[in-house]
Design an enzyme around this catalytic site. Structure first.
Site, PDB file in Angstrom:
ATOM      1  N   CYS A   1      -1.868  -0.987   7.369  1.00  0.00           N
ATOM      2  CA  CYS A   1      -1.188   0.224   7.391  1.00  0.00           C
ATOM      3  C   CYS A   1      -1.443   1.208   8.650  1.00  0.00           C
ATOM      4  O   CYS A   1      -0.295   1.717   9.073  1.00  0.00           O
ATOM      5  CB  CYS A   1      -1.548   1.284   6.218  1.00  0.00           C
ATOM      6  SG  CYS A   1      -0.998   0.512   4.857  1.00  0.00           S
TER       7      CYS A   1
ATOM      8  N   CYS B   1      -5.882   1.048   5.588  1.00  0.00           N
ATOM      9  CA  CYS B   1      -6.404   0.004   6.063  1.00  0.00           C
ATOM     10  C   CYS B   1      -5.757  -0.373   7.472  1.00  0.00           C
ATOM     11  O   CYS B   1      -5.004   0.400   7.778  1.00  0.00           O
ATOM     12  CB  CYS B   1      -6.006  -1.212   4.925  1.00  0.00           C
ATOM     13  SG  CYS B   1      -4.413  -1.643   5.074  1.00  0.00           S
TER      14      CYS B   1
ATOM     15  N   GLU C   1       0.859   3.843   1.605  1.00  0.00           N
ATOM     16  CA  GLU C   1       1.192   4.602   2.950  1.00  0.00           C
ATOM     17  C   GLU C   1       2.350   3.853   3.513  1.00  0.00           C
ATOM     18  O   GLU C   1       3.479   4.055   4.211  1.00  0.00           O
ATOM     19  CB  GLU C   1       0.081   4.333   4.096  1.00  0.00           C
ATOM     20  CG  GLU C   1      -1.433   4.622   3.785  1.00  0.00           C
ATOM     21  CD  GLU C   1      -2.254   3.853   3.022  1.00  0.00           C
ATOM     22  OE1 GLU C   1      -1.828   3.488   1.890  1.00  0.00           O
ATOM     23  OE2 GLU C   1      -3.220   3.718   3.319  1.00  0.00           O
TER      24      GLU C   1
ATOM     25  N   HIS D   1       0.971  -1.303  -0.109  1.00  0.00           N
ATOM     26  CA  HIS D   1       0.081   0.058  -0.267  1.00  0.00           C
ATOM     27  C   HIS D   1       0.781   1.255  -0.035  1.00  0.00           C
ATOM     28  O   HIS D   1       1.887   1.248   0.531  1.00  0.00           O
ATOM     29  CB  HIS D   1      -1.055  -0.065   1.293  1.00  0.00           C
ATOM     30  CG  HIS D   1      -2.186  -0.979   1.169  1.00  0.00           C
ATOM     31  ND1 HIS D   1      -3.147  -0.978   1.786  1.00  0.00           N
ATOM     32  CD2 HIS D   1      -2.385  -2.138   0.205  1.00  0.00           C
ATOM     33  CE1 HIS D   1      -3.786  -2.145   1.633  1.00  0.00           C
ATOM     34  NE2 HIS D   1      -3.293  -2.668   0.470  1.00  0.00           N
TER      35      HIS D   1
HETATM   36  N1  LIG Z   1      -5.341   2.890   1.987  1.00  0.00           N
HETATM   37  C1  LIG Z   1      -4.975   1.931   0.893  1.00  0.00           C
HETATM   38  N2  LIG Z   1      -3.725   2.239   0.160  1.00  0.00           N
HETATM   39  C2  LIG Z   1      -3.581   1.493  -0.837  1.00  0.00           C
HETATM   40  O1  LIG Z   1      -2.437   1.751  -1.493  1.00  0.00           O
HETATM   41  N3  LIG Z   1      -4.266   0.554  -1.427  1.00  0.00           N
HETATM   42  C3  LIG Z   1      -4.009  -0.057  -2.562  1.00  0.00           C
HETATM   43  C4  LIG Z   1      -4.132  -1.552  -2.497  1.00  0.00           C
HETATM   44  C5  LIG Z   1      -4.483  -1.977  -3.844  1.00  0.00           C
HETATM   45  O2  LIG Z   1      -3.455  -1.957  -4.881  1.00  0.00           O
HETATM   46  C6  LIG Z   1      -5.478  -0.975  -4.238  1.00  0.00           C
HETATM   47  C7  LIG Z   1      -6.917  -1.404  -3.897  1.00  0.00           C
HETATM   48  O3  LIG Z   1      -7.502  -2.108  -4.657  1.00  0.00           O
HETATM   49  P1  LIG Z   1      -9.048  -2.236  -4.881  1.00  0.00           P
HETATM   50  O4  LIG Z   1      -9.674  -3.330  -4.169  1.00  0.00           O
HETATM   51  O5  LIG Z   1      -9.777  -0.874  -4.793  1.00  0.00           O
HETATM   52  O6  LIG Z   1      -9.004  -2.671  -6.587  1.00  0.00           O
HETATM   53  O7  LIG Z   1      -5.252   0.221  -3.523  1.00  0.00           O
HETATM   54  C8  LIG Z   1      -5.662   0.375  -0.650  1.00  0.00           C
HETATM   55  C9  LIG Z   1      -5.930   1.101   0.328  1.00  0.00           C
HETATM   56  C10 LIG Z   1      -7.305   0.944   1.054  1.00  0.00           C
HETATM   57  O8  LIG Z   1      -6.965   0.532   2.348  1.00  0.00           O
HETATM   58 ZN   LIG Z   2      -2.894  -0.399   3.832  1.00  0.00          ZN
END
Ligand SMILES: Nc1nc(=O)n([C@H]2C[C@H](O)[C@@H](COP(=O)(O)O)O2)cc1CO
Ligand SMILES: [Zn+2]
Length: 166
Positions: free
Chosen positions: A113, A110, A86, A84
């Site tokens: 993170c 999430c 973060e 992710h």
């Molecule tokens: N806060 C976040 N930072 C992130 O970098 N992500 C990333 C992980 C995946 O590559 C994508 C989410 O994929 P999708 O389920 O919306 O197709 O975004 C996801 C979240 C959500 O918690």
């Molecule tokens: Zn995360």
């Protein structure tokens, strides 16, 4: 005619740092959700940036970008592999401590993170979208952030359009 007064239409700190987070997210190869993050010190210096992607050595062309439920095969979905934004921003920082810093991120963090955010000493989160609000991962994240005293608030877009030609 010489101009002696200070410019007044400069961007705010929040526009600047959220803008950097948005720009960073544009490096993401994820076809559905691009996320960007920017970590800032208490005195408004950018310490680190990140976006969601696979770890070093895990090729963007070989690892899967799809979603689990499409194929019902978790090994062929991105979730096991993508880091992710973060976490990447935290891991990209090699300068010492992030204690007391502020995280700008385009999507609410999430639970995984949140653990890294809390443990690294980040004290404030400014987030853009909260599109996964109410999911177990976000509920657990908010529970931990609340318990740990990490403050979070949603970025309020100003509507200013910033165009850059590259
Ligand atoms: N806060 C976040 N930072 C992130 O970098 N992500 C990333 C992980 C995946 O590559 C994508 C989410 O994929 P999708 O389920 O919306 O197709 O975004 C996801 C979240 C959500 O918690
Ligand atoms: Zn995360």
């Amino acid at each position: 005619m010489s101009v002696t007064e200070k410019r007044e239409d400069y961007i705010t700190w929040d526009e600047y740092f959220m803008g950097v987070a948005i720009l960073s997210g544009k490096r993401s190869k994820d076809p559905s959700t691009q996320v960007g993050a920017c970590i800032v010190s208490q005195d408004n210096k950018i310490l680190s940036m990140g976006y969601n992607g696979f770890p070093k050595g895990c090729s963007d062309d070989e690892f899967p970008w799809g979603k689990e439920h499409e194929k019902d095969d978790p090994y062929n979905a991105k979730y096991f592999y993508s880091t992710h934004s973060e976490l990447n921003a935290i891991l990209n920082y090699r300068g010492g401590s992030l204690e007391g810093s502020k995280l700008y991120v385009t999507l609410f963090p999430c639970n995984e993170c949140a653990k890294a955010i809390i443990q690294s000493g980040i004290k404030t989160i400014v987030y853009g979208s909260d599109k996964y609000d109410g999911t177990p991962a976000v509920n657990a994240s908010k529970r931990m952030l609340n318990a740990a005293g990490v403050r979070y608030y949603q970025y309020q877009p100003t509507g200013r359009k910033i165009e850059i030609e590259v």
